[in-house]
Design an enzyme around this catalytic site. Structure first.
Site, PDB file in Angstrom:
ATOM      1  N   ASP A 171       4.696 -40.571   5.256  1.00  0.00           N
ATOM      2  CA  ASP A 171       4.175 -41.434   6.316  1.00  0.00           C
ATOM      3  C   ASP A 171       5.307 -41.946   7.200  1.00  0.00           C
ATOM      4  O   ASP A 171       6.488 -41.686   6.937  1.00  0.00           O
ATOM      5  CB  ASP A 171       3.400 -42.595   5.655  1.00  0.00           C
ATOM      6  CG  ASP A 171       2.185 -42.997   6.472  1.00  0.00           C
ATOM      7  OD1 ASP A 171       2.217 -42.857   7.727  1.00  0.00           O
ATOM      8  OD2 ASP A 171       1.196 -43.464   5.879  1.00  0.00           O
ATOM      9  N   ASP A 236      -5.516 -42.802  12.225  1.00  0.00           N
ATOM     10  CA  ASP A 236      -6.583 -42.599  11.236  1.00  0.00           C
ATOM     11  C   ASP A 236      -7.955 -42.670  11.912  1.00  0.00           C
ATOM     12  O   ASP A 236      -8.164 -43.476  12.811  1.00  0.00           O
ATOM     13  CB  ASP A 236      -6.516 -43.685  10.155  1.00  0.00           C
ATOM     14  CG  ASP A 236      -5.153 -43.699   9.453  1.00  0.00           C
ATOM     15  OD1 ASP A 236      -4.289 -42.885   9.804  1.00  0.00           O
ATOM     16  OD2 ASP A 236      -4.973 -44.544   8.559  1.00  0.00           O
TER      17      ASP A 236
HETATM   18  C1  GAL Z   1      -1.360 -44.340   7.507  1.00  0.00           C
HETATM   19  C2  GAL Z   1      -1.821 -42.918   7.352  1.00  0.00           C
HETATM   20  C3  GAL Z   1      -3.020 -42.892   6.433  1.00  0.00           C
HETATM   21  C4  GAL Z   1      -2.674 -43.516   5.106  1.00  0.00           C
HETATM   22  C5  GAL Z   1      -2.133 -44.908   5.344  1.00  0.00           C
HETATM   23  C6  GAL Z   1      -1.636 -45.592   4.100  1.00  0.00           C
HETATM   24  O1  GAL Z   1      -0.180 -44.388   8.269  1.00  0.00           O
HETATM   25  O2  GAL Z   1      -2.131 -42.409   8.606  1.00  0.00           O
HETATM   26  O3  GAL Z   1      -3.481 -41.579   6.274  1.00  0.00           O
HETATM   27  O4  GAL Z   1      -1.739 -42.721   4.446  1.00  0.00           O
HETATM   28  O5  GAL Z   1      -1.053 -44.878   6.249  1.00  0.00           O
HETATM   29  O6  GAL Z   1      -1.204 -46.868   4.412  1.00  0.00           O
END
Ligand code: GAL
Length: 565
Positions: A171, A236
């Site tokens: 991430d 997301d």
């Molecule tokens: C976001 C990511 C998600 C999930 C989340 C966890 O940045 O896009 O898919 O992994 O972090 O906090």
């Protein structure tokens, strides 16, 4: 070293007839996009050993495993940022207990063994920065700093491989906060992964998650030398919807699904095992109707997107399960050509036709997408996706499974509002033009190839001292150009015929019209010619496009010819 540009004139040989047989070289299957489940959408940072096991068991029991899903990906929340005096990751032993006699609590190898015992594969998660998303925006529970791998890349990725994980998602919350350069950090991580792989002999599939920051489609394919990877192209679709929590009333939206689909389309970067990732699917989660779930699945499949389920696998309805396991739809997604859909027509705002070329010559997956509020007739025209308009093609409705019959030049149907129809069209390929390297220039390049090929393993002809039977090796600091390339399509399919007699995949960069390069994988072919396919934006006026290949490291593939639709 100055770039020695061997701009080879290319003899253009028009295809003699418009038959499928003209695409003669053996197609080399490329790695498909991953299929599996991820914990984030339904469990947020409450993920633990018990939930993971329940989901893994459900993947087997529901038949998802049989349909091709295999990764059980543990997302954020498994680790709360603690390390021991040596910097090793320390996890909560209660959340990750021993699962079999002789195991120690707090060892992530336990859950990996349990997942592997089911015939599935295991994924893990970290951040490219010092801190992770849980520091800046914890979803459930308090924030927990330090949950990133920066400063520990070699150590952490080696640990993941030693634990036995098969897949790692990285991430960008920490990296973003520190204003790091994602192309640099993710390349460093790729090197750490390669290092871990060479020490353990264990492969870690690389999933880059920086939501499209700095256009990863321009730098993520083959980053740091990885043979296959995926990169997120947007944020997301929905924040996690966790049952019995303060977040239980959140809902996924169809608008979000469409928006992520749109942001995930970069067909020039998706080829030979490298994939745009529009996010985990929200299919089967709160907020979408069955019809919207069906459109969602159609769009992910036609994108050739990773099929990572975000829903709770123990709660799937029969309808959702049937969509997730539809073999025709999965086959479209996993097709061995590895290409993405292109929007081939927009008749009016919101009335669109998307087409994905499939490995079988003449075959296309087509989605007729109606984004508007009223039903409308949408037409799939053979010529818009490269098939011969003068030949008839058979049409199958993918979701009903019905063969609709044989049609001349096009097929139209009424598409309900905010809905889609997914078709398989099987017709005849239109003309391809083959561009070959001229004999004379092969000699020229073959000579310099011997000089530049440090270990002498370039191609068999190099070793025997004879000219290559066919083709020109792509070498570092040399540029092999096909000039005067034309196409009737703006986004054209290009077949690259090549040999790679070596035991491992080779890579080369392709620049179209002097623009930013994309890195292409050339898997082994043995001594015979094989072919991989890419899609290129050929926007040079007339037949004035220039396609230039150069190697990333020697030896590169031996390029025989390119064929352009
Ligand atoms: C976001 C990511 C998600 C999930 C989340 C966890 O940045 O896009 O898919 O992994 O972090 O906090």
């Amino acid at each position: 070293m100055a770039m020695l540009s061997l701009a080879l004139a290319a003899a253009s040989v028009a295809a003699s007839s418009a038959t499928n047989a003209q695409i003669a070289a053996k197609q080399i299957a490329v790695p498909p996009p991953p299929m599996g489940w991820s914990s984030w959408n339904s469990f947020s940072n409450t993920i633990d050993s018990q939930i993971t096991l329940e989901q893994a068991n459900a993947m087997v029991k529901t038949g998802l495993q049989k349909a091709g899903y295999r990764y059980i990906n543990i997302d954020e929340g498994w680790w709360l940022g603690q390390r021991d005096a040596e910097g090793n990751i320390v996890v909560d032993p209660k959340a990750w207990p021993a699962l079999a006699p002789g195991e120690k609590a707090g060892d992530m190898a336990n859950i990996v063994r349990a997942i592997h015992a089911l015939g599935l594969q295991a994924g893990i998660y970290t951040d490219a920065g010092r801190d992770g998303c849980g520091t800046f925006s914890p979803d459930l529970g308090p924030g927990y700093p330090g949950e990133g791998s920066e400063g520990h890349y070699d150590q952490d990725f080696l640990q993941f491989a030693k634990w036995g994980f098969d897949y790692v998602k990285v991430d960008w919350c920490g990296g973003n906060n520190e204003k790091l350069d994602p192309a640099i950090q993710y390349a460093e991580i790729a090197r750490a992964i390669a290092n871990a792989e060479s020490i353990t002999g264990h492969r870690l599939y690389y999933s880059i998650c920086n939501w499209g920051v700095n256009s990863p489609w321009t730098w993520a394919p083959n980053i740091g030398g990885v043979a296959a990877d995926i990169w997120r192209t947007s944020g997301d679709i929905v924040a996690p919807i966790v049952a019995n929590s303060k977040n239980s009333s959140r809902a996924a939206s169809f608008k979000g699904v469409l928006s992520n689909f749109d942001q995930g389309i970069h067909p020039e970067a998706q080829h030979t095992g490298f994939y745009n990732d529009p996010d985990m699917m929200v299919l089967g989660m709160q907020g979408l109707t069955d019809a919207q779930n069906r459109v969602h699945m159609s769009l992910w499949a036609i994108s050739g997107a990773p099929l990572l389920i975000g829903a709770d696998l123990t709660e799937l309805t029969g309808a959702t399960l049937a969509m997730l396991t539809n073999p025709d739809v999965i086959a479209v997604d996993q097709d061995s050509l590895g290409l993405q859909a292109v929007k081939v027509a927009e008749f009016a705002k919101g009335l669109e036709v998307w087409a994905k070329p499939l490995a079988k010559p003449g075959a296309r997956a087509v989605v007729l997408l109606n984004r508007t509020d009223s039903a409308a007739s949408i037409s799939a025209d053979w010529s818009s996706f490269g098939l011969l308009a003068s030949s008839s093609a058979t049409v199958k409705d993918v979701w009903s499974g019905k063969d609709l019959g044989s049609f001349n030049s096009s097929y139209s149907t009424s598409v309900p509002p905010r809905d889609a129809v997914m078709l398989l069209v099987d017709g005849r390929e239109g003309d391809y033009k083959t561009y070959k390297i001229e004999r004379l220039e092969i000699t020229q390049v073959a000579k310099s190839s011997r000089a530049g090929d440090a270990d002498g393993s370039g191609n068999p002809a190099d070793r025997s001292g004879k000219q290559p039977a066919t083709g020109v090796p792509v070498l570092k600091d040399h540029q092999l150009s096909f000039n005067h390339v034309g196409s009737r399509m703006r986004v054209a399919r290009v077949e690259i015929a090549y040999t790679n007699p070596g035991p491992t995949t080779r890579f080369a960069e392709l620049r179209v019209n002097g623009q930013i390069a994309t890195r292409i994988a050339f898997p082994p072919t043995g001594s015979t010619i094989g072919a991989v396919w890419i899609q290129s934006v050929l926007d040079g006026v007339g037949a004035n496009n220039v396609l230039s290949f150069s190697a990333i490291c020697d030896p590169g593939p031996v390029i025989d010819s390119i064929s352009v639709e």
